[in-house]
Scaffold this active site. Structure first.
Site, PDB file in Angstrom:
ATOM      1  N   ASP A   5       3.214 -14.003 -30.266  1.00  0.00           N
ATOM      2  CA  ASP A   5       2.463 -14.278 -31.487  1.00  0.00           C
ATOM      3  C   ASP A   5       2.426 -15.787 -31.671  1.00  0.00           C
ATOM      4  O   ASP A   5       3.381 -16.370 -32.177  1.00  0.00           O
ATOM      5  CB  ASP A   5       3.148 -13.583 -32.663  1.00  0.00           C
ATOM      6  N   GLU A  40      -0.600 -21.469 -38.561  1.00  0.00           N
ATOM      7  CA  GLU A  40      -1.001 -20.147 -39.055  1.00  0.00           C
ATOM      8  C   GLU A  40       0.156 -19.441 -39.739  1.00  0.00           C
ATOM      9  O   GLU A  40      -0.023 -18.762 -40.759  1.00  0.00           O
ATOM     10  CB  GLU A  40      -1.522 -19.294 -37.890  1.00  0.00           C
ATOM     11  N   ASP A  93      -5.355 -12.380 -32.258  1.00  0.00           N
ATOM     12  CA  ASP A  93      -3.961 -12.426 -32.698  1.00  0.00           C
ATOM     13  C   ASP A  93      -3.290 -11.101 -32.378  1.00  0.00           C
ATOM     14  O   ASP A  93      -3.946 -10.152 -31.926  1.00  0.00           O
ATOM     15  CB  ASP A  93      -3.893 -12.714 -34.205  1.00  0.00           C
ATOM     16  N   HIS A 110       7.649 -10.974 -34.359  1.00  0.00           N
ATOM     17  CA  HIS A 110       8.501 -11.954 -35.037  1.00  0.00           C
ATOM     18  C   HIS A 110       9.978 -11.817 -34.675  1.00  0.00           C
ATOM     19  O   HIS A 110      10.841 -12.303 -35.405  1.00  0.00           O
ATOM     20  CB  HIS A 110       8.302 -11.911 -36.563  1.00  0.00           C
TER      21      HIS A 110
END
Length: 332
Positions: A168, A198, A221, A308
């Protein structure tokens, strides 16, 4: 493609500190575009000129989530603040790096009661980073207050899937780089925007398209996959089922014309795709929707597990299909 993904994800460039990854990307694309520039905010804008009247912008953000040092204890432990969406529950025992120096994240617990309480209610107030020093003075030489850090994790090739930090959105960057190299003389003029910040609020995308007359903006994305045990039952995105055409997420609703165009191009070019409704999150499409008088915008998403975390996972087939999608759109 795997070599490129590995190269991009190994670079440490959190939000606001994208210089390293930008330089790598410039080196990859400079011989394949008609022009490129870096704007005042740090966005890299590359253009391939077409013969038609339409201009399409593709966006992928260069930054990754990270940490920043906020305080150093007398014994040399670092206190940190998240840069972007970092869940403290993921950080326990994780390796991170500051200026190339590796640290391990722990948390406070002076009694069993406090240990259990903190474990169950983790916050950055009780986390610390151990960089292996014994004093504040030693730590300040390595990572003074204001130093940015990222996960320290390796790229892993699982055959049909890959694992790495920063997929990401380095995976979106890799897709755009590959498309740039494949596209020769596009029908449409194509702007490739490699954007900054971002993860802290769509900052780069809010200005990247301002100086151009853009007919359509497409963010590339990641999105959450729902194909692991007990995953969100109201979502349907899966690895190996192709890129996703986003309908909406927690931040934006995709333009209907853009969605219809993406579906039409995918079907016309036999590109495998799936539809996406994400229950949370957002992409840089939101930045382009509010640029000047508004740009019709949407998102093509790559399903990703463990977003994440230090160990995000994507399907190589989905990535390759997304490259085909970008190339097809360039000539639609």
């Amino acid at each position: 493609m795997k070599d490129l993904i590995k190269k991009l994800t190994e670079i440490n460039s959190p939000s606001g500190r994208e210089k390293k990854i930008r330089e790598i990307i410039i080196d990859e694309i400079k011989e394949y575009v008609d022009e490129y520039k870096v704007d005042k905010l740090g966005n890299l804008i590359a253009i391939k000129k077409g013969s038609g009247e339409k201009t399409i912008l593709f966006d992928a953000h260069m930054d990754e989530i990270g940490l920043v040092v906020t305080h150093i204890t007398d014994s040399g432990f670092l206190r940190v603040e998240p840069v972007g969406g970092v869940n403290p529950k993921i950080l326990i025992g994780a390796k991170v790096q500051f200026n190339g120096h590796i640290g391990v994240i722990g948390f406070e617990g002076e009694t069993m009661e406090e240990y259990s309480k903190n474990m169950n209610n983790l916050s950055f107030d009780v986390l610390f980073v151990d960089i292996g020093v014994s004093s504040k003075e030693e730590a300040e030489k390595i990572a003074p207050i204001g130093t940015f850090g990222t996960y320290y994790a390796q790229f892993n090739d699982l055959g049909d899937k890959v694992i790495s930090k920063a997929l990401d959105d380095r995976i979106g960057c890799a897709i755009m780089i590959e498309a740039i190299k494949i596209i020769d003389t596009p029908k449409n003029t194509i702007i490739f925007a490699f954007t900054v910040q971002e993860e802290v609020g769509l900052i780069g995308a809010s200005v990247a398209g301002y100086n151009y007359d853009i007919d359509m903006a497409i963010a590339l994305d990641v999105t959450a996959s729902a194909d692991t045990p007990k995953a969100f039952k109201r979502m349907s995105m899966k690895l190996n089922e192709g890129p996703c055409i986003k309908i909406k997420d927690g931040y934006t609703v995709s333009d209907k014309f853009v969605v219809d165009t993406l579906k039409e191009v995918a079907e016309k070019n036999n590109i495998k795709y799936q539809m996406e409704v994400l229950l949370f999150g957002g992409t840089n499409a939101g930045g382009y929707q509010t640029t000047k008088s508004g740009i019709p915008s949407g998102t093509i998403s790559i399903p990703t597990r463990y977003i994440h975390t230090p160990h995000e996972m994507v399907s190589v087939a989905d990535v390759e299909e997304t490259v085909k999608f970008v190339v097809a759109l360039s000539n639609n």
